[in-house]
Design a protein around this motif. Structure first.
Motif, PDB file in Angstrom:
ATOM      1  N   ILE A 177       0.835  -1.204   0.000  1.00 39.89           N
ATOM      2  CA  ILE A 177       0.000   0.000   0.000  1.00 39.89           C
ATOM      3  C   ILE A 177       0.869   1.252   0.000  1.00 39.89           C
ATOM      4  O   ILE A 177       0.585   2.219  -0.727  1.00 39.89           O
ATOM      5  CB  ILE A 177      -0.962  -0.001   1.201  1.00 39.89           C
ATOM      6  CG1 ILE A 177      -1.962  -1.160   1.082  1.00 39.89           C
ATOM      7  CG2 ILE A 177      -1.710   1.324   1.307  1.00 39.89           C
ATOM      8  CD1 ILE A 177      -2.772  -1.404   2.336  1.00 39.89           C
ATOM      9  N   LEU A 178       1.929   1.267   0.794  1.00 42.34           N
ATOM     10  CA  LEU A 178       2.823   2.431   0.824  1.00 42.34           C
ATOM     11  C   LEU A 178       3.488   2.646  -0.534  1.00 42.34           C
ATOM     12  O   LEU A 178       3.648   3.785  -0.983  1.00 42.34           O
ATOM     13  CB  LEU A 178       3.862   2.275   1.930  1.00 42.34           C
ATOM     14  CG  LEU A 178       3.316   2.284   3.356  1.00 42.34           C
ATOM     15  CD1 LEU A 178       4.427   2.034   4.362  1.00 42.34           C
ATOM     16  CD2 LEU A 178       2.567   3.571   3.657  1.00 42.34           C
TER      17      LEU A 178
ATOM     18  N   GLN B 276       0.904   4.156  -2.790  1.00 43.46           N
ATOM     19  CA  GLN B 276       0.781   5.591  -2.527  1.00 43.46           C
ATOM     20  C   GLN B 276       1.895   6.372  -3.221  1.00 43.46           C
ATOM     21  O   GLN B 276       1.673   7.459  -3.742  1.00 43.46           O
ATOM     22  CB  GLN B 276       0.836   5.882  -1.029  1.00 43.46           C
ATOM     23  CG  GLN B 276      -0.405   5.535  -0.279  1.00 43.46           C
ATOM     24  CD  GLN B 276      -0.263   5.813   1.195  1.00 43.46           C
ATOM     25  OE1 GLN B 276       0.757   5.481   1.819  1.00 43.46           O
ATOM     26  NE2 GLN B 276      -1.281   6.425   1.778  1.00 43.46           N
ATOM     27  N   LYS B 277       3.101   5.814  -3.199  1.00 51.37           N
ATOM     28  CA  LYS B 277       4.249   6.508  -3.781  1.00 51.37           C
ATOM     29  C   LYS B 277       4.183   6.511  -5.308  1.00 51.37           C
ATOM     30  O   LYS B 277       4.486   7.511  -5.937  1.00 51.37           O
ATOM     31  CB  LYS B 277       5.547   5.840  -3.310  1.00 51.37           C
ATOM     32  CG  LYS B 277       6.784   6.594  -3.748  1.00 51.37           C
ATOM     33  CD  LYS B 277       8.084   6.146  -3.084  1.00 51.37           C
ATOM     34  CE  LYS B 277       8.262   4.687  -2.921  1.00 51.37           C
ATOM     35  NZ  LYS B 277       9.636   4.312  -2.532  1.00 51.37           N
TER      36      LYS B 277
ATOM     37  N   PRO C  24       0.215   8.585  -6.542  1.00 50.06           N
ATOM     38  CA  PRO C  24      -0.248   9.485  -5.480  1.00 50.06           C
ATOM     39  C   PRO C  24      -1.642  10.068  -5.706  1.00 50.06           C
ATOM     40  O   PRO C  24      -2.323  10.409  -4.741  1.00 50.06           O
ATOM     41  CB  PRO C  24       0.812  10.587  -5.454  1.00 50.06           C
ATOM     42  CG  PRO C  24       1.478  10.527  -6.775  1.00 50.06           C
ATOM     43  CD  PRO C  24       1.387   9.109  -7.226  1.00 50.06           C
TER      44      PRO C  24
ATOM     45  N   TRP D 254      -4.296   6.291  -5.735  1.00 52.28           N
ATOM     46  CA  TRP D 254      -3.976   5.058  -5.030  1.00 52.28           C
ATOM     47  C   TRP D 254      -5.169   4.483  -4.297  1.00 52.28           C
ATOM     48  O   TRP D 254      -5.318   3.264  -4.195  1.00 52.28           O
ATOM     49  CB  TRP D 254      -2.788   5.248  -4.090  1.00 52.28           C
ATOM     50  CG  TRP D 254      -3.067   6.119  -2.905  1.00 52.28           C
ATOM     51  CD1 TRP D 254      -2.932   7.471  -2.827  1.00 52.28           C
ATOM     52  CD2 TRP D 254      -3.526   5.691  -1.628  1.00 52.28           C
ATOM     53  NE1 TRP D 254      -3.276   7.916  -1.583  1.00 52.28           N
ATOM     54  CE2 TRP D 254      -3.645   6.844  -0.830  1.00 52.28           C
ATOM     55  CE3 TRP D 254      -3.851   4.451  -1.082  1.00 52.28           C
ATOM     56  CZ2 TRP D 254      -4.086   6.793   0.485  1.00 52.28           C
ATOM     57  CZ3 TRP D 254      -4.286   4.392   0.223  1.00 52.28           C
ATOM     58  CH2 TRP D 254      -4.395   5.569   1.003  1.00 52.28           C
ATOM     59  N   LYS D 255      -6.060   5.339  -3.796  1.00 49.98           N
ATOM     60  CA  LYS D 255      -7.244   4.836  -3.078  1.00 49.98           C
ATOM     61  C   LYS D 255      -8.172   4.076  -4.021  1.00 49.98           C
ATOM     62  O   LYS D 255      -8.714   3.032  -3.651  1.00 49.98           O
ATOM     63  CB  LYS D 255      -8.009   5.977  -2.410  1.00 49.98           C
ATOM     64  CG  LYS D 255      -7.336   6.527  -1.192  1.00 49.98           C
ATOM     65  CD  LYS D 255      -8.209   7.584  -0.559  1.00 49.98           C
ATOM     66  CE  LYS D 255      -7.505   8.300   0.562  1.00 49.98           C
ATOM     67  NZ  LYS D 255      -8.334   9.349   1.150  1.00 49.98           N
TER      68      LYS D 255
ATOM     69  N   LEU E 138      -4.224   3.842   8.149  1.00 48.81           N
ATOM     70  CA  LEU E 138      -3.333   4.815   7.510  1.00 48.81           C
ATOM     71  C   LEU E 138      -3.721   6.254   7.845  1.00 48.81           C
ATOM     72  O   LEU E 138      -3.175   7.195   7.275  1.00 48.81           O
ATOM     73  CB  LEU E 138      -3.345   4.616   5.987  1.00 48.81           C
ATOM     74  CG  LEU E 138      -2.762   3.307   5.483  1.00 48.81           C
ATOM     75  CD1 LEU E 138      -3.103   3.111   4.012  1.00 48.81           C
ATOM     76  CD2 LEU E 138      -1.256   3.278   5.691  1.00 48.81           C
TER      77      LEU E 138
ATOM     78  N   GLU F 143      -6.384   7.826   7.016  1.00 52.25           N
ATOM     79  CA  GLU F 143      -6.983   8.445   5.843  1.00 52.25           C
ATOM     80  C   GLU F 143      -8.494   8.549   6.052  1.00 52.25           C
ATOM     81  O   GLU F 143      -9.085   7.684   6.699  1.00 52.25           O
ATOM     82  CB  GLU F 143      -6.721   7.591   4.592  1.00 52.25           C
ATOM     83  CG  GLU F 143      -5.298   7.581   4.133  1.00 52.25           C
ATOM     84  CD  GLU F 143      -4.879   8.885   3.472  1.00 52.25           C
ATOM     85  OE1 GLU F 143      -5.738   9.586   2.912  1.00 52.25           O
ATOM     86  OE2 GLU F 143      -3.685   9.195   3.526  1.00 52.25           O
TER      87      GLU F 143
END
Length: 122
Positions: A62-63, A66-67, A70, A73-74, A94, A96
């Motif tokens: 997941i990280l 995200q990277k 950006p 990602w969700k 997270l 969020e």
């Protein structure tokens, strides 16, 4: 196999060890603790919640998502996550926001709130 019924599925630390390919239960317990998976005790057995284990195993992915994505990602995570509750749990862990829907209707309870609503809508 768990004989007690819980609202959330649990794994013994030995079962976690099987999942992460560690034969030693103490090593599996240390892995859980170092990866943020809370370990609970019930009847002299250590266990973890499946949700916590899934998050710990998925967190590096997941990280990276995200990277590398950006902006969306969700949406990607939602599409590849098996169910909505797991997706929402991942977002919760997270920090969020989980629900971006606004209220559909606001009902003022007095005249002061009605005036405020009217001024906001004008």
């Amino acid at each position: 196999m768990n004989t007690l019924q819980f609202p959330f599925e649990i794994f013994t630390v030995a079962e976690v060890g099987e999942q992460i390919r560690l034969k030693d239960t103490e090593a599996a317990k240390r892995w859980c603790i170092s990866n943020g998976v809370p370990v609970y005790k019930l009847s002299n057995r250590d266990y973890v919640y499946k949700l916590d284990l899934h998050f710990a195993l998925s967190k590096p992915f997941i990280l990276n998502l995200q990277k590398t994505n950006p902006l969306n990602w969700k949406e990607v995570l939602r599409e590849i996550t098996s169910d909505v509750s797991l997706y929402n749990y991942f977002l919760l862990k997270l920090d969020e926001p989980r629900n971006n829907k606004a209220f559909t209707e606001v009902l003022p309870s007095n005249s002061k709130e009605q005036d405020l609503l009217n001024s906001l809508l004008s």
